[in-house]
Write an enzyme that holds these catalytic residues in place. Structure first.
Site, mmCIF file in Angstrom:
data_model
loop_
_atom_site.group_PDB
_atom_site.id
_atom_site.type_symbol
_atom_site.label_atom_id
_atom_site.label_comp_id
_atom_site.label_asym_id
_atom_site.label_seq_id
_atom_site.Cartn_x
_atom_site.Cartn_y
_atom_site.Cartn_z
ATOM 1 N N HIS A 1 0.830 -1.214 0.000
ATOM 2 C CA HIS A 1 0.000 0.000 0.000
ATOM 3 C C HIS A 1 0.858 1.256 0.000
ATOM 4 O O HIS A 1 1.820 1.374 0.749
ATOM 5 C CB HIS A 1 -1.020 -0.001 1.144
ATOM 6 C CG HIS A 1 -0.470 0.070 2.522
ATOM 7 N ND1 HIS A 1 -0.143 1.264 3.135
ATOM 8 C CD2 HIS A 1 -0.217 -0.899 3.446
ATOM 9 C CE1 HIS A 1 0.282 1.027 4.364
ATOM 10 N NE2 HIS A 1 0.257 -0.271 4.584
ATOM 11 N N ASP B 1 6.179 0.760 6.630
ATOM 12 C CA ASP B 1 4.727 0.640 6.470
ATOM 13 C C ASP B 1 4.203 1.745 5.555
ATOM 14 O O ASP B 1 3.808 2.794 6.035
ATOM 15 C CB ASP B 1 4.058 0.716 7.850
ATOM 16 C CG ASP B 1 2.582 0.446 7.824
ATOM 17 O OD1 ASP B 1 2.112 -0.173 6.864
ATOM 18 O OD2 ASP B 1 1.887 0.867 8.769
ATOM 19 N N GLU C 1 -4.940 1.870 2.488
ATOM 20 C CA GLU C 1 -5.003 0.718 3.397
ATOM 21 C C GLU C 1 -5.147 1.175 4.843
ATOM 22 O O GLU C 1 -5.841 0.549 5.634
ATOM 23 C CB GLU C 1 -3.744 -0.152 3.238
ATOM 24 C CG GLU C 1 -3.777 -1.455 4.015
ATOM 25 C CD GLU C 1 -3.254 -1.351 5.448
ATOM 26 O OE1 GLU C 1 -3.448 -2.294 6.223
ATOM 27 O OE2 GLU C 1 -2.639 -0.304 5.794
ATOM 28 N N GLU C 2 -4.500 2.275 5.184
ATOM 29 C CA GLU C 2 -4.399 2.666 6.589
ATOM 30 C C GLU C 2 -5.734 3.077 7.201
ATOM 31 O O GLU C 2 -5.993 2.788 8.364
ATOM 32 C CB GLU C 2 -3.392 3.819 6.750
ATOM 33 C CG GLU C 2 -1.947 3.456 6.447
ATOM 34 C CD GLU C 2 -1.349 2.469 7.442
ATOM 35 O OE1 GLU C 2 -2.068 1.968 8.315
ATOM 36 O OE2 GLU C 2 -0.148 2.197 7.337
ATOM 37 N N ASP D 1 3.370 -6.268 3.423
ATOM 38 C CA ASP D 1 2.948 -5.170 4.302
ATOM 39 C C ASP D 1 3.322 -5.477 5.744
ATOM 40 O O ASP D 1 2.593 -5.131 6.670
ATOM 41 C CB ASP D 1 1.437 -4.930 4.173
ATOM 42 C CG ASP D 1 0.969 -3.719 4.976
ATOM 43 O OD1 ASP D 1 1.809 -2.850 5.288
ATOM 44 O OD2 ASP D 1 -0.227 -3.642 5.311
ATOM 45 N N HIS E 1 3.399 2.959 12.551
ATOM 46 C CA HIS E 1 2.515 4.109 12.772
ATOM 47 C C HIS E 1 3.157 5.208 13.620
ATOM 48 O O HIS E 1 2.449 5.946 14.318
ATOM 49 C CB HIS E 1 1.203 3.666 13.429
ATOM 50 C CG HIS E 1 0.373 2.765 12.570
ATOM 51 N ND1 HIS E 1 -0.812 2.206 13.009
ATOM 52 C CD2 HIS E 1 0.536 2.320 11.295
ATOM 53 C CE1 HIS E 1 -1.329 1.464 12.055
ATOM 54 N NE2 HIS E 1 -0.527 1.525 10.999
#
Length: 462
Positions: free
Chosen positions: A278, A290, A324-325, A352, A422
């Site tokens: 992603h 990520d 995606e997030e 991912d 994140h």
């Protein structure tokens, strides 16, 4: 008859051995190409350093779309195109503020608004705190003890889990659903312990959602050190208060795109094998692990094949999924696109889980499909790919399962991933060049085997 049967057995064994030798040489060449001439690392450098954060709907996300399309065009893939999707557009606004008020003592702690959260009132929220370890514990407390307070979810990820994704799965319900449960019982805000086993001052954002029929209350993640400090002080003084202020908002949906590049199959072009990651990332970071790593590895798979002059039987397609997030619109939209165009997706591989040392692949498919892949273990094991068996495929490719597609989730070593996940420290410098290249080669090897041998048919879900 006995001599004929014996001859047949010898012939089959010889042919099988020859095929394995051919495959072994082909896979070795793929690893050599990735390690000696790979481009994934420098591509990742540009994506993270020149473009940076790429939350869906943002200018950074659009820059990433334009640039990855350009990269695949420059590599000379047979077809490169954009697939339009409408995506959520949430913005963080000015940096959050938070502190613990313990008597006359004011202690600042790091927080980050969760993606999708509403803002606090302009002057912030300040209230007493009720600490819980689970949604069930909160329900037992009920409205009398929760109303007017800030709910503090403080269940850590289980450090005894060897697979950190299991630990994450065992704790993330607090982040996803905590606000809804807290609001149900009259809370004025929610604070959630960051999803990591690390003890540091880096708050981990991530997506959350609101249920229907309850007030929308502001929700933020607090760093693990901050959570430990708050918990300790609450034991000494249950009357202390917590203050936080955040300025986020949700804007109207924005137009964005999945970015797709492919090498056309020479024998079965209508059968498609996807490799993807992603393209979006959270706004706090460069999104290196990520999921910049997965995206660059996916483009590298096609580059490796072209560099080696490999002409696949089936179409090999790299997909940079968007959103995606905080919505999965790209994955859902791609599956809808495939269905609308009657495309047959034989298999999909998603990266991912970070750009760390390769360990294997999780498989979602029929027993017959899993058995076929198990037959390739001896070819993949020399490269450290020992963990090949049941597992998750990936969020973006998940919707393709409804169409009978076999799903493969690339599994790197999981121990460090949630240190960065994140957060603001998910930067280019956190990715090791050789590990990233080994991952790209691992995906190329699996794509090669899937292309050459195919998979037993699976029935699509109607």
């Amino acid at each position: 008859m006995k001599k004929t049967a014996l001859f047949g057995l010898v012939l089959l064994t010889t042919l099988h051995t020859h095929a394995q030798d051919t495959d072994s040489v082909a896979i070795r060449k793929m690893y050599n190409e990735a390690l000696a001439n790979g481009k994934s690392y420098e591509w990742l450098r540009y994506l993270t350093k020149q473009i940076g954060p790429r939350l869906s709907g943002s200018a950074g996300a659009q820059k990433a779309v334009d640039w990855t399309k350009q990269v695949m065009e420059q590599e000379g893939f047979d077809r490169v195109f954009l697939q339009e999707v409408m995506v959520p557009h949430w913005v963080r606004g000015a940096k959050e503020e938070a502190y613990i008020q313990n008597g006359k003592q004011k202690i600042t702690v790091p927080i980050a608004a969760l993606g999708g959260s509403v803002a606090t009132p302009p002057k912030g929220v300040q209230a007493q705190v009720i600490e819980v370890k689970s949604l069930a514990e909160l329900e037992q407390l009920g409205t009398d003890k929760v109303k007017g307070k800030i709910v503090f979810y403080n269940r850590p990820m289980d450090p005894t889990k060897l697979n950190t994704f299991e630990a994450y799965g065992g704790a993330v319900d607090q982040r996803a659903n905590g606000a809804t449960f807290a609001a149900k019982y009259g809370a004025v805000g929610a604070i959630v312990r960051s999803m990591t086993t690390a003890h540091d001052d880096n708050p981990h954002t991530g997506g959350m959602r609101y249920g229907t029929g309850v007030p929308l209350i502001p929700t933020a993640a607090i760093s693990t050190n901050g959570a430990d400090q708050l918990s300790s002080l609450l034991k000494q003084n249950p009357q202390l208060t917590f203050f936080f202020k955040q300025n986020c908002e949700t804007l109207p949906d924005a137009k964005s795109y999945n970015v797709v590049g492919e090498i056309k199959g020479s024998e079965r072009p209508d059968e498609i094998i996807v490799v993807g990651g992603h393209l979006d990332s959270w706004d706090l970071s460069e999104g290196a692990h990520d999921d910049g790593s997965g995206c660059m590895q996916s483009i590298e798979v096609l580059r490796i094949m072209k560099a080696l002059g490999y002409k696949p039987k089936r179409t090999i397609r790299a997909v940079m999924f968007m959103n995606e997030e905080n919505g999965l619109r790209g994955g859902i939209g791609y599956a809808d696109y495939a269905k609308k165009n009657n495309e047959k997706h034989l298999a999909a591989i998603e990266s991912d889980n970070g750009g760390f040392t390769p360990r294997g692949f999780g498989i979602v498919g029929t027993p017959q499909q899993k058995s076929r892949v198990q037959d390739w273990k001896s070819l993949l094991a020399p490269y450290g790919l020992h963990e090949i068996g049941p597992g998750g495929g990936g969020a973006d490719i998940g919707p393709l399962a409804q169409q009978g597609t076999a799903l493969f989730g690339f599994k790197p070593d999981s121990q460090r991933y949630f240190d960065y996940h994140h957060t603001g420290i998910d930067k280019f410098e956190a990715v090791n060049k050789r590990e990233l290249e080994l991952g790209a080669a691992s995906m190329a090897a699996l794509a090669y085997l899937l292309d050459k041998y195919g998979l037993p048919e699976a029935t699509a879900v109607k």
